[in-house]
Design an enzyme around this catalytic site. Sequence first.
Site, PDB file in Angstrom:
ATOM      1  N   ASP A   1      81.070  25.294  53.718  1.00  0.00           N
ATOM      2  CA  ASP A   1      79.904  24.982  52.437  1.00  0.00           C
ATOM      3  C   ASP A   1      78.623  24.223  53.323  1.00  0.00           C
ATOM      4  O   ASP A   1      78.897  23.842  54.581  1.00  0.00           O
ATOM      5  CB  ASP A   1      80.586  23.924  51.789  1.00  0.00           C
ATOM      6  CG  ASP A   1      81.322  24.535  50.710  1.00  0.00           C
ATOM      7  OD1 ASP A   1      81.455  25.699  50.674  1.00  0.00           O
ATOM      8  OD2 ASP A   1      82.107  23.764  50.149  1.00  0.00           O
TER       9      ASP A   1
ATOM     10  N   GLU B   1      85.988  27.338  56.732  1.00  0.00           N
ATOM     11  CA  GLU B   1      86.447  25.966  55.845  1.00  0.00           C
ATOM     12  C   GLU B   1      87.586  26.403  54.780  1.00  0.00           C
ATOM     13  O   GLU B   1      88.507  25.722  54.642  1.00  0.00           O
ATOM     14  CB  GLU B   1      85.491  25.201  55.316  1.00  0.00           C
ATOM     15  CG  GLU B   1      85.841  24.296  54.556  1.00  0.00           C
ATOM     16  CD  GLU B   1      84.589  23.538  53.787  1.00  0.00           C
ATOM     17  OE1 GLU B   1      83.519  24.096  53.932  1.00  0.00           O
ATOM     18  OE2 GLU B   1      84.687  22.636  53.128  1.00  0.00           O
TER      19      GLU B   1
ATOM     20  N   TYR C   1     108.720   4.530  59.376  1.00  0.00           N
ATOM     21  CA  TYR C   1     109.962   3.770  58.636  1.00  0.00           C
ATOM     22  C   TYR C   1     111.031   3.586  59.494  1.00  0.00           C
ATOM     23  O   TYR C   1     111.630   2.157  59.685  1.00  0.00           O
ATOM     24  CB  TYR C   1     110.762   4.927  57.845  1.00  0.00           C
ATOM     25  CG  TYR C   1     109.868   5.187  56.405  1.00  0.00           C
ATOM     26  CD1 TYR C   1     109.875   3.900  55.734  1.00  0.00           C
ATOM     27  CD2 TYR C   1     108.990   6.070  56.361  1.00  0.00           C
ATOM     28  CE1 TYR C   1     109.166   3.877  54.268  1.00  0.00           C
ATOM     29  CE2 TYR C   1     108.424   5.995  55.136  1.00  0.00           C
ATOM     30  CZ  TYR C   1     108.476   4.826  54.029  1.00  0.00           C
ATOM     31  OH  TYR C   1     107.593   4.966  53.088  1.00  0.00           O
TER      32      TYR C   1
END
Lengths: 375, 375, 524, 524
Positions: B257, B205, B104
């Site tokens: 996983d 995780e 910005y």
Amino acid sequence: MESSSNSKAKPRSEVLKIMEGLAQELYAQIERGEEPVLEIPSRTLSNTVWDPKRRIVVLGPDKLKRRLLDMKESKRFMQTILMLKLIVSSIREGVYPTIRDLYYNGKHTITFRVPNVGAVRENTWDEQAESNAAIEDLEVGLNVLREEMGLSADVKGKVVGPIVVRSKGFEIDATRMGDTALGLPPNPDELDIVKIEASYVLVVEKDAIFQRLNREGYWNRENAILITARGMPDRATRKFVRRLNEDYKLPVYVLTDSDPYGYYIYSVYKSGSIKLSYESERLATPDAKFIGVTTSDIINYKISSDYVIAANERDIKRAEELVRYPWFQSEAWQKEINLFLKMKKKVEIEALSTHGLKFLHDYLLEKIHSGKWIE
Amino acid sequence: MESSSNSKAKPRSEVLKIMEGLAQELYAQIERGEEPVLEIPSRTLSNTVWDPKRRIVVLGPDKLKRRLLDMKESKRFMQTILMLKLIVSSIREGVYPTIRDLYYNGKHTITFRVPNVGAVRENTWDEQAESNAAIEDLEVGLNVLREEMGLSADVKGKVVGPIVVRSKGFEIDATRMGDTALGLPPNPDELDIVKIEASYVLVVEKDAIFQRLNREGYWNRENAILITARGMPDRATRKFVRRLNEDYKLPVYVLTDSDPYGYYIYSVYKSGSIKLSYESERLATPDAKFIGVTTSDIINYKISSDYVIAANERDIKRAEELVRYPWFQSEAWQKEINLFLKMKKKVEIEALSTHGLKFLHDYLLEKIHSGKWIE
Amino acid sequence: MATDVKFESLSPSEWFRRNKELAGFANPSRALYQAVRELIENALDATETFGIHPFIKAYIKYAERDNWLSIYVEDNGIGIPKDEIPNVFGRVFYSSKYKVKQHRGIFGLGAKMVILYAQSTTNKPITVISAQQGSDKVYRFDIMIDTLRNEPLIKYQEEWDNKYKWHGTAVHVVMEGDWLKAKHRVEEYIKRVAMVAPYAEIHVKEPDGAVIDIERVTLTLPIPPKEGLPHPKSVDIEAVKQLISRNGDSPVSEFMVENFDGVGEETAMNFLQSIGIDPGRNIKELNTDEITHLVTKMREYNEWRRPRADWLSPVGTELLEQGIRKTLEPEAVFATTRKPSSYSGNPFIVEAAVAWGGKIEPSDRPIIYRFANKVPLLYDEGNDVVRHVVDEVDWSLYKVKFPAPLVVVVHICSTKIPYASAGKEAIADVPEIESEVRLAIREVARRLRVYLSRKEKEKEAMMRYAMFTMFSREVASSIASILGIKEDQVLNKLKKVISRKIKYLEAIEEVEGDGEQQQQQGQA
Amino acid sequence: MATDVKFESLSPSEWFRRNKELAGFANPSRALYQAVRELIENALDATETFGIHPFIKAYIKYAERDNWLSIYVEDNGIGIPKDEIPNVFGRVFYSSKYKVKQHRGIFGLGAKMVILYAQSTTNKPITVISAQQGSDKVYRFDIMIDTLRNEPLIKYQEEWDNKYKWHGTAVHVVMEGDWLKAKHRVEEYIKRVAMVAPYAEIHVKEPDGAVIDIERVTLTLPIPPKEGLPHPKSVDIEAVKQLISRNGDSPVSEFMVENFDGVGEETAMNFLQSIGIDPGRNIKELNTDEITHLVTKMREYNEWRRPRADWLSPVGTELLEQGIRKTLEPEAVFATTRKPSSYSGNPFIVEAAVAWGGKIEPSDRPIIYRFANKVPLLYDEGNDVVRHVVDEVDWSLYKVKFPAPLVVVVHICSTKIPYASAGKEAIADVPEIESEVRLAIREVARRLRVYLSRKEKEKEAMMRYAMFTMFSREVASSIASILGIKEDQVLNKLKKVISRKIKYLEAIEEVEGDGEQQQQQGQA
């Protein structure tokens, strides 16, 4: 499925007794030769009531009777009781499963041979949404939060500032974290607050802004507790913010992007969501104040159209929902949301940097100390 | 744009000098009447080289010359120099902007009247991807990390376990957090490690699993440091894990996983990504070991097909990429990924709960202490 | 015990009266459109085909009953000989157009169907006024058709002095119709006719007071088609037998040379020898089997000269461009007229044009205007070979990105248009025609690409200058800010570097541009 | 100075020879299909229309040249009178079918086009062998058409004793054709013909050795249509004028009663008075304007009786179901024959059927089989009123979820089928027909819904029992685990509760089921 109206945190042993009680009650029905029925406060929109005194939505008096022997409800009944068993087991074993653990722990296929049709196979549940719904049923039906049942969940909340807490016997002083932060626990009601000397709580939507303010010494100068939950707050962060406000009467200010998603984040801190109104009584902070960024800030702070983003369909739709929420009926909020619906423009916190990289501090001080917040 | 090959953290004052040096060099070119040219190591795939000794991908020797007066590169050149100015200003002002703040801060429209065409309008940048690319150019071109430039960013990393750190003079003991956790700072290289007595580091995780293990006393029993970054790790968490491994020689074990996304998370801790290879030298932990969940665990731990999820197109595609990564060429990994590609099945950590809610602990101990990890 | 079944014979006009829908007169709106169309096409055939600039008036009015309409169409054509007028309008299957030659109408049915429909619905005769060029008199006939005999019934007859040396034909008819439903079709038809006939002046007055004035844009006329002979590949046995019975008293070889297009003496000899027929035998002497053999082989033989295109009358590149420019007002238009080609012995010519920009609205795929023998095809586009070819074209190769303001116009003229259906609105996928349409469209698309490329390049050069200057300012400002010096100090030095660079780049492009042009010519 | 233009007249046969494509003989594959189709339809019209069970043989073989085919079609119909044979096959627009009565063919053109195409391509005559019922002789004619005169040319003639009392007609023709491309069309056509004619026996031998044997499924024949009079709403002025010139020597009212369907004496009087024509005047005396007035009003008048349907011959509900069952082998089929209705004075009847399951493959929308006067319509489905109606139906109301194994069959019979195009493959959106088609489809769809509902309900009851038992086991196990008691202890008690509940639910459904049925009857 009787529920007490007590809203204080319950120890896990008490929770166990309540849950066993439900099983006993059902067995009693069966022994009497009656069809097993669960009575659960209805979570439909029509049974969601705005309590203007407490400024939160709560469940109304409607209860639904869930029957085991009704095709539409049979599976849901089974799922609720299966979940009851799983949680009872986890308490008895002293483990702290996540809701996903429970999903897997309970998922299996049941089969039955039907003449002329063959083997009918059905999973106890297919999607986690189903096992989650069973957990919600138990929370509402027994008036016990999942945190009290000892379930683990993602916790996104981080805290710095003038507060000292005790957890499992250890004292942690959140003024002495340097550039690091205190990560909240899954059940913040179990934290003892040893000392708290803050003037107010500043909740920041964005983690990176939280980091900036921490490094740039904001809380130190302002004697404020700084909290972030990286976007949509989890239950633990909401519970913690509520506790700071309710038990210690600290004003709570919320800083988000200027868009319906940001307003919605504020709304979740303040009153919860209509869909999950059963949580509101435990998790909402009706006193929370919104310090921006507002749509009118775009005009008041002369934010150039280059930094303003056009709202999309989803934004508009969400704003049209927000404007009807009971806790957004104040004149100020009605003005802001209707202004948004007119201008269809959003702007991010960082867009304030267009006025220089230090401008964010000036903005916060003006908003908080000149009472330019809305609620 | 000369760069030193020093990989130690640089103080902000030194960074300022390097950045000013670049501006001086460009001005010298212009004074000589030459076309301004930036020389930056090329971040193309073809210039990404696997360093088998260090077990990470690094940038090769190729450099690209970016010219101000080449239509294809002109805008990018301008963006890089604009970003240089913005960061120089932030260091001089003592603020810690986020990359979004810089986006910005630098975004504005430049215009120019062209005969027969009219006013040509062009934004300095439209998307944050463009200003981010300018930051990356500077990182690579000057061999200075953004953390060293003092930029703020989201930090997801949380730590508990036998480690004591000092930040801004305060000591924080991560064994004394109870159910809370230590939230990492944006630039963990600035942390002093006061004391560290752990046997190993376990990176998880999922945040909710981290919470479970913390509450269930895992790190205490195992004398291990427990870390999570809630999914894909941010740079700060990776930097911190690397430091624990490199400076303190702690073994690092990663639990995700069993799916290509989980493998990829491990891969990011271990070696970074091919696309962002310029970070690897600073952020990667080539020694990191993977303890599961693996595809062969589905068979070895008899995980019922009810808990196994069919892989989708994206999983398959990602696995087909992973199997070609240089750091996945070990026999064990080739076997696992090819098994995945054959079975096309995924499974979550929580699916281990099918063997009971305590089974996760047994699983971890067996994997770590019987050397059943792969790397 | 035989079942009693009665048989009867119908005249052609009675048969078509009963089966009007087969000629497009299915209902009042369709019939009205069809009537206007048949009369205007006759008017055009009577003028431009004979080197006359068409000047056509078509007045449509409401008549005495609610659903009756009066249609008046006048042309300045060659007129019809007095004695032929009753037959031309009052006898089905009577025509001057049963020739190997390009006409708009070809079935000899249109005007008669108008009369049949009119007299069946309003019981009124058609009025025809006509004078040939140079005629001293103007003739008027009021005609109905005796459908039982397929003969004209002259209801009234008159003639007067041709004081103003007028020539042409005027037809007035009153019939049942549905103007509201037909209006859009009629107007679209007129607009498209004008597109391929920019030399025509057409004035239409509609019942609701609306007026369409198509002005003449050019005095150039397309070259009229000549009358031709059939090509040996296009005939069937029956046609050959008819030729023999009419002209059949000469050696076979001579018969072939005289009666067919594309057959020279040598070709005839070679052909006849190759199929084992003595070229010297009189054609009359051939028996049935021999004629069958002759014709079957004629159709299979591949050494004939291509059919001549003298009996075709394409619009021509220039007229087509003018017509399109006038009706669509585009920014640019490129047209081409291909060389004649043929399928199954029928000659044909494909013309195509692309029009770009201007008043054309952008759309998601090319807008198509189709014509067959200068007749606009309005319906059934999805079935047409032109739509298939246009959809196959990868327009991005020609620098067209959709939505784009692109119109594709294709005109196919032939002595025999292969319609995909009896509705005569779509042209079938004949491989030879498909190929010519593809080549024609590619050719004009390539010219469009050159045009769009040039526009793009000019814009690019300007943009480059703008970009360099803009970005240099920003860079100068940044460097100055970091080093604490004045922006102008940096910028002025940079500007010199820019102007040297730009001159250098322009020199390079000069060379590259030539290369590109050569490459395009290679492709064309 | 008049431009030289030659005019000529063509005979109908010559005109159609030149414009073969208008009758469906556009190319060798289309022509072959069309020829087989015309001959089979003639065969069917010559049998079932006269109460004879059709027994049709169609043999297609390759002939002496590569692209020549021989077609032989034989029926056991009423035969053709000896004297009429040459004209029926050798004169265009000669027919026994120009009547107000339902026929498959109606244009009187089909057989002649077969001959024209054959003689144009192979120069061979057609052979016709025919004997009427009870005839002592069998006649053979070899015929060609003199196209210039539209007259039959008898090439050979023979007769022999009818020893076996054979009756019927056999046609043999050799023509150019493309079997490979026509094969699929021909086979699909035969299959569909069989669907609406389950009383027909058809044997087809194909050139490649394939054989189609359609066996007769029933001896029931549909009632043959009678010959009728035109309805006053359906005539035009020309037709009335022809009637007057033929039968016109009576008072207007009598003329109307005798020559039109749906006009009784009282109706005629009322009508004529209302339009100001004296009913007692002789019809001959009316002048042109009066006739125009009469006919215009006849078409507008709404008090006529509906046209009679005696000259229609629907397939009939039972035969249609048999035909569908045989050709599609579905699980269930429901058919209906609607009451006669009319449009513009033409009577028509709609029949519809739905077939479900069995050997029907599931597809994403209903598969449609369309018939008009028992002729299958194979092409142009998208334009057809039936497709439009079927697409509008909300099939979910009828418990059909796609993909579903659903076939919709619709047969429309009428003295005049309103085709959407001259291709005769799609029926136009006439509001009266659309409405009947919709009602017919809804009616059979409702019966399908009842069928599917019943199936569903039976399955539901079984499923309910299974679910209650399964879930109760799980609940019993959970409660037992929490309370530390035996699972059987809980389950056995629960099972008693279940069986009581199930009996209760079944009693309730009995009552509800009745209610639903009543509601459906209310809708029908």
